[in-house]
Design a protein around this motif. Structure first.
Motif, PDB file in Angstrom:
ATOM      1  N   TYR A   1       0.928  -1.334  -0.006  1.00 46.66           N
ATOM      2  CA  TYR A   1      -0.237   0.059   0.023  1.00 46.66           C
ATOM      3  C   TYR A   1       0.807   1.234   0.044  1.00 46.66           C
ATOM      4  N   THR A   2       0.686   2.197  -0.950  1.00 48.44           N
ATOM      5  CA  THR A   2       1.152   3.450  -1.031  1.00 48.44           C
ATOM      6  C   THR A   2       0.149   4.336  -1.479  1.00 48.44           C
TER       7      THR A   2
ATOM      8  N   PRO B   1      -4.501  -9.387   6.522  1.00 49.37           N
ATOM      9  CA  PRO B   1      -3.727  -8.538   5.798  1.00 49.37           C
ATOM     10  C   PRO B   1      -4.541  -7.251   5.327  1.00 49.37           C
ATOM     11  N   LEU B   2      -5.652  -7.255   5.178  1.00 51.54           N
ATOM     12  CA  LEU B   2      -6.601  -5.984   4.744  1.00 51.54           C
ATOM     13  C   LEU B   2      -6.646  -5.029   6.195  1.00 51.54           C
ATOM     14  N   TRP B   3      -6.487  -5.330   7.429  1.00 48.45           N
ATOM     15  CA  TRP B   3      -5.982  -4.827   8.491  1.00 48.45           C
ATOM     16  C   TRP B   3      -4.878  -3.903   8.338  1.00 48.45           C
ATOM     17  N   GLN B   4      -3.894  -4.487   7.868  1.00 50.75           N
ATOM     18  CA  GLN B   4      -2.454  -3.816   7.547  1.00 50.75           C
ATOM     19  C   GLN B   4      -2.622  -2.518   6.718  1.00 50.75           C
ATOM     20  N   VAL B   5      -3.519  -2.926   5.600  1.00 51.97           N
ATOM     21  CA  VAL B   5      -4.101  -1.883   4.485  1.00 51.97           C
ATOM     22  C   VAL B   5      -4.455  -0.712   5.180  1.00 51.97           C
ATOM     23  N   VAL B   6      -5.316  -1.006   6.128  1.00 54.33           N
ATOM     24  CA  VAL B   6      -6.300   0.121   7.033  1.00 54.33           C
ATOM     25  C   VAL B   6      -5.263   0.720   7.694  1.00 54.33           C
TER      26      VAL B   6
ATOM     27  N   ALA C   1      -2.020   1.177   7.515  1.00 54.92           N
ATOM     28  CA  ALA C   1      -1.192   2.168   6.543  1.00 54.92           C
ATOM     29  C   ALA C   1      -1.798   3.312   6.119  1.00 54.92           C
ATOM     30  N   ALA C   2      -3.177   3.201   5.535  1.00 55.83           N
ATOM     31  CA  ALA C   2      -3.713   4.399   5.222  1.00 55.83           C
ATOM     32  C   ALA C   2      -4.189   5.126   6.132  1.00 55.83           C
ATOM     33  N   LEU C   3      -4.512   4.687   7.365  1.00 52.71           N
ATOM     34  CA  LEU C   3      -5.081   5.578   8.589  1.00 52.71           C
ATOM     35  C   LEU C   3      -4.063   6.295   9.215  1.00 52.71           C
ATOM     36  N   ALA C   4      -2.698   5.674   8.921  1.00 52.21           N
ATOM     37  CA  ALA C   4      -1.521   6.349   9.792  1.00 52.21           C
ATOM     38  C   ALA C   4      -1.050   7.561   9.217  1.00 52.21           C
TER      39      ALA C   4
END
Length: 115
Positions: free
Chosen positions: A3-4, A23-28, A30-33
């Motif tokens: 994710y970028t 793995p979807l939680w990791q995307v969430v 990254a985006a919210l951080a």
């Protein structure tokens, strides 16, 4: 998938089953951080029972902290009711249409992970 924010669609719909949420939680995360990232995320997460929902507290906290950027819909197929705002039963076309970005929306994408 890495994710970028610069390469991400403006809206990301996610469908998870069971442990596929991790793995979807990791995307969430990254985006919210990233405070400059404006990607809007929608997660439909299916589990057999409400007690089986992994990361439930974390997902609910993220949705409460970022209501304009992240939403989650829990779908529970057994054992009675789903958590507040969730759905009892199985993921179907109506659930997906109600909770995910529509295919016609510019800049939208969908990630799917689970058994």
């Amino acid at each position: 998938f890495e994710y970028t924010a610069s390469a991400a669609p403006r809206r990301i719909g996610m469908v998870a089953g069971g442990t596929g949420v991790t793995p979807l939680w990791q995307v969430v995360q990254a985006a919210l951080a990233d405070e400059e990232d404006r990607t809007r995320l929608s997660l439909v997460y299916a589990s057999r029972r409400a007690d089986d929902i992994l990361l439930r507290d974390e997902l609910e906290r993220a949705a409460a902290a970022h209501p304009d950027r992240f939403s989650v819909c829990f779908v529970v197929s057994e054992g009675g009711g789903a958590p507040a705002g969730g759905v009892a039963g199985r993921i179907d076309a109506a659930v997906l249409q109600r909770h995910l970005p529509q295919p016609s929306e510019d800049g939208s994408g969908v990630l799917v992970c689970g058994p």
